[in-house]
Design a protein around this motif. Structure first.
Motif, PDB file in Angstrom:
ATOM      1  N   THR A  15       0.858  -1.178   0.000  1.00  0.00           N
ATOM      2  CA  THR A  15       0.000   0.000   0.000  1.00  0.00           C
ATOM      3  C   THR A  15       0.895   1.229   0.000  1.00  0.00           C
ATOM      4  OG1 THR A  15      -1.730  -1.163   1.214  1.00  0.00           O
ATOM      5  CG2 THR A  15      -1.799   1.250   1.254  1.00  0.00           C
ATOM      6  N   MET A  16       0.686   2.067  -0.979  1.00  0.00           N
ATOM      7  CA  MET A  16       1.400   3.336  -1.074  1.00  0.00           C
ATOM      8  C   MET A  16       0.417   4.374  -1.608  1.00  0.00           C
ATOM      9  SD  MET A  16       5.117   2.198  -2.628  1.00  0.00           S
ATOM     10  CE  MET A  16       5.865   3.817  -2.415  1.00  0.00           C
ATOM     11  N   GLY A  17       0.761   5.646  -1.390  1.00  0.00           N
ATOM     12  CA  GLY A  17      -0.155   6.690  -1.808  1.00  0.00           C
ATOM     13  C   GLY A  17       0.444   7.720  -2.730  1.00  0.00           C
ATOM     14  N   ASN A  18      -0.443   8.484  -3.332  1.00  0.00           N
ATOM     15  CA  ASN A  18      -0.032   9.540  -4.246  1.00  0.00           C
ATOM     16  C   ASN A  18       0.886  10.567  -3.588  1.00  0.00           C
ATOM     17  OD1 ASN A  18      -0.936   9.016  -6.834  1.00  0.00           O
ATOM     18  ND2 ASN A  18      -2.972   9.845  -6.445  1.00  0.00           N
ATOM     19  N   ASP A  19       0.761  10.752  -2.274  1.00  0.00           N
ATOM     20  CA  ASP A  19       1.639  11.709  -1.604  1.00  0.00           C
ATOM     21  C   ASP A  19       3.105  11.318  -1.776  1.00  0.00           C
ATOM     22  OD1 ASP A  19       0.911   9.490  -0.012  1.00  0.00           O
ATOM     23  OD2 ASP A  19       1.260  10.558   1.856  1.00  0.00           O
ATOM     24  N   GLU A  20       3.396  10.025  -1.706  1.00  0.00           N
ATOM     25  CA  GLU A  20       4.773   9.566  -1.875  1.00  0.00           C
ATOM     26  C   GLU A  20       5.266   9.806  -3.296  1.00  0.00           C
ATOM     27  OE1 GLU A  20       5.456   5.755   0.594  1.00  0.00           O
ATOM     28  OE2 GLU A  20       3.281   5.856   0.195  1.00  0.00           O
ATOM     29  N   PRO A  60      -5.052  12.242   5.023  1.00  0.00           N
ATOM     30  CA  PRO A  60      -4.140  13.336   5.339  1.00  0.00           C
ATOM     31  C   PRO A  60      -2.680  12.892   5.194  1.00  0.00           C
ATOM     32  CG  PRO A  60      -5.858  13.169   6.996  1.00  0.00           C
ATOM     33  CD  PRO A  60      -5.978  11.947   6.124  1.00  0.00           C
ATOM     34  N   CYS A  61      -1.887  13.743   4.588  1.00  0.00           N
ATOM     35  CA  CYS A  61      -0.461  13.436   4.408  1.00  0.00           C
ATOM     36  C   CYS A  61       0.268  13.568   5.743  1.00  0.00           C
ATOM     37  CB  CYS A  61       0.148  14.379   3.384  1.00  0.00           C
ATOM     38  SG  CYS A  61      -0.582  14.180   1.745  1.00  0.00           S
ATOM     39  N   LEU A  62       1.310  12.807   5.915  1.00  0.00           N
ATOM     40  CA  LEU A  62       2.040  12.795   7.174  1.00  0.00           C
ATOM     41  C   LEU A  62       2.707  14.121   7.498  1.00  0.00           C
ATOM     42  CD1 LEU A  62       3.670   9.234   7.179  1.00  0.00           C
ATOM     43  CD2 LEU A  62       1.646  10.025   8.402  1.00  0.00           C
ATOM     44  N   TRP A  63       2.973  14.944   6.491  1.00  0.00           N
ATOM     45  CA  TRP A  63       3.613  16.220   6.783  1.00  0.00           C
ATOM     46  C   TRP A  63       2.620  17.228   7.322  1.00  0.00           C
ATOM     47  CZ3 TRP A  63       4.782  13.995   1.912  1.00  0.00           C
ATOM     48  CH2 TRP A  63       3.865  14.264   0.903  1.00  0.00           C
ATOM     49  N   GLY A  64       1.327  16.907   7.319  1.00  0.00           N
ATOM     50  CA  GLY A  64       0.303  17.718   7.957  1.00  0.00           C
ATOM     51  C   GLY A  64      -0.109  18.960   7.177  1.00  0.00           C
ATOM     52  N   LYS A  65      -1.201  19.559   7.607  1.00  0.00           N
ATOM     53  CA  LYS A  65      -1.782  20.713   6.929  1.00  0.00           C
ATOM     54  C   LYS A  65      -0.945  21.978   7.110  1.00  0.00           C
ATOM     55  CE  LYS A  65      -6.527  19.139   7.478  1.00  0.00           C
ATOM     56  NZ  LYS A  65      -7.814  19.380   8.125  1.00  0.00           N
ATOM     57  N   THR A  66      -0.110  22.017   8.127  1.00  0.00           N
ATOM     58  CA  THR A  66       0.654  23.232   8.406  1.00  0.00           C
ATOM     59  C   THR A  66       2.066  23.186   7.832  1.00  0.00           C
ATOM     60  OG1 THR A  66       1.367  22.337  10.531  1.00  0.00           O
ATOM     61  CG2 THR A  66      -0.636  23.678  10.523  1.00  0.00           C
ATOM     62  N   ALA A  67       2.393  22.129   7.105  1.00  0.00           N
ATOM     63  CA  ALA A  67       3.722  22.035   6.507  1.00  0.00           C
ATOM     64  C   ALA A  67       3.927  23.166   5.505  1.00  0.00           C
ATOM     65  CB  ALA A  67       3.901  20.691   5.819  1.00  0.00           C
ATOM     66  N   GLN A  68       5.164  23.576   5.359  1.00  0.00           N
ATOM     67  CA  GLN A  68       5.477  24.588   4.357  1.00  0.00           C
ATOM     68  C   GLN A  68       5.402  23.959   2.975  1.00  0.00           C
ATOM     69  OE1 GLN A  68       9.274  26.221   5.315  1.00  0.00           O
ATOM     70  NE2 GLN A  68       8.523  27.257   7.129  1.00  0.00           N
ATOM     71  N   LYS A  69       5.184  24.789   1.987  1.00  0.00           N
ATOM     72  CA  LYS A  69       5.182  24.367   0.589  1.00  0.00           C
ATOM     73  C   LYS A  69       3.991  23.489   0.206  1.00  0.00           C
ATOM     74  CE  LYS A  69      10.065  24.934   0.238  1.00  0.00           C
ATOM     75  NZ  LYS A  69      11.160  24.944  -0.603  1.00  0.00           N
ATOM     76  N   LEU A  70       2.851  23.667   0.871  1.00  0.00           N
ATOM     77  CA  LEU A  70       1.618  23.004   0.453  1.00  0.00           C
ATOM     78  C   LEU A  70       0.991  23.867  -0.626  1.00  0.00           C
ATOM     79  CD1 LEU A  70       0.048  21.933   3.872  1.00  0.00           C
ATOM     80  CD2 LEU A  70       1.234  20.494   2.226  1.00  0.00           C
ATOM     81  N   ASP A  71       0.848  23.314  -1.803  1.00  0.00           N
ATOM     82  CA  ASP A  71       0.348  24.096  -2.923  1.00  0.00           C
ATOM     83  C   ASP A  71       0.055  23.126  -4.060  1.00  0.00           C
ATOM     84  OD1 ASP A  71       1.208  25.760  -5.589  1.00  0.00           O
ATOM     85  OD2 ASP A  71       0.312  27.071  -4.070  1.00  0.00           O
ATOM     86  N   ALA A  80      -4.768   9.895  -2.169  1.00  0.00           N
ATOM     87  CA  ALA A  80      -5.366   8.563  -2.277  1.00  0.00           C
ATOM     88  C   ALA A  80      -4.293   7.507  -1.987  1.00  0.00           C
ATOM     89  CB  ALA A  80      -5.949   8.351  -3.666  1.00  0.00           C
ATOM     90  N   GLN A  81      -4.736   6.372  -1.497  1.00  0.00           N
ATOM     91  CA  GLN A  81      -3.846   5.246  -1.201  1.00  0.00           C
ATOM     92  C   GLN A  81      -4.240   4.067  -2.083  1.00  0.00           C
ATOM     93  OE1 GLN A  81      -1.324   5.609   1.367  1.00  0.00           O
ATOM     94  NE2 GLN A  81      -2.024   7.700   0.954  1.00  0.00           N
ATOM     95  N   PHE A  82      -3.235   3.352  -2.581  1.00  0.00           N
ATOM     96  CA  PHE A  82      -3.450   2.253  -3.506  1.00  0.00           C
ATOM     97  C   PHE A  82      -2.800   0.973  -2.999  1.00  0.00           C
ATOM     98  CE2 PHE A  82      -2.663   6.229  -5.874  1.00  0.00           C
ATOM     99  CZ  PHE A  82      -3.947   6.465  -6.310  1.00  0.00           C
ATOM    100  N   GLU A  83      -3.389  -0.148  -3.392  1.00  0.00           N
ATOM    101  CA  GLU A  83      -2.793  -1.450  -3.114  1.00  0.00           C
ATOM    102  C   GLU A  83      -2.478  -2.104  -4.452  1.00  0.00           C
ATOM    103  OE1 GLU A  83      -3.880  -4.558   0.132  1.00  0.00           O
ATOM    104  OE2 GLU A  83      -4.993  -5.089  -1.694  1.00  0.00           O
TER     105      GLU A  83
END
Length: 102
Positions: A15-20, A60-71, A80-83
């Protein structure tokens, strides 16, 4: 590791997600002009066409909503997460490199 164990492990579902994947693209180049939403769609279509299942959306991504460079052209807030079989990873990362160059 013998050949049989190696074959089994490459066919293991992961399982991995688009965030990675988006993080990989953003770290590879700063010139990719594709938005996170579009990257997510392209990656999902690529995985889906190779037998992946979407198991969760808007995680929610592990770097959180307050991380810098969210755009839209930096890091996503959710993904999304995929298997899928991990034997797809080398080809997937080749595809991510193609997307990163756009």
């Amino acid at each position: 590791m013998n050949k049989t164990n190696k074959t089994k492990s490459m066919n293991t579902k992961i399982t991995m997600g688009n965030d990675e994947y988006i993080l990989y693209i953003r770290k590879t180049t700063s010139t990719c002009s594709i938005t996170n939403d579009d990257l997510g769609k392209y990656i999902w279509i690529w995985l889906r066409d190779r037998g992946a299942d979407k198991i969760k959306e808007d995680v929610p991504c592990l770097w959180g909503k307050t991380a810098q460079k969210l755009d839209a052209l930096k890091l996503p807030k959710t993904a999304a997460q995929f298997e899928f079989n991990r034997n797809l990873l080398p080809e997937l990362y080749d595809y991510l490199d193609v997307l990163a160059a756009k």
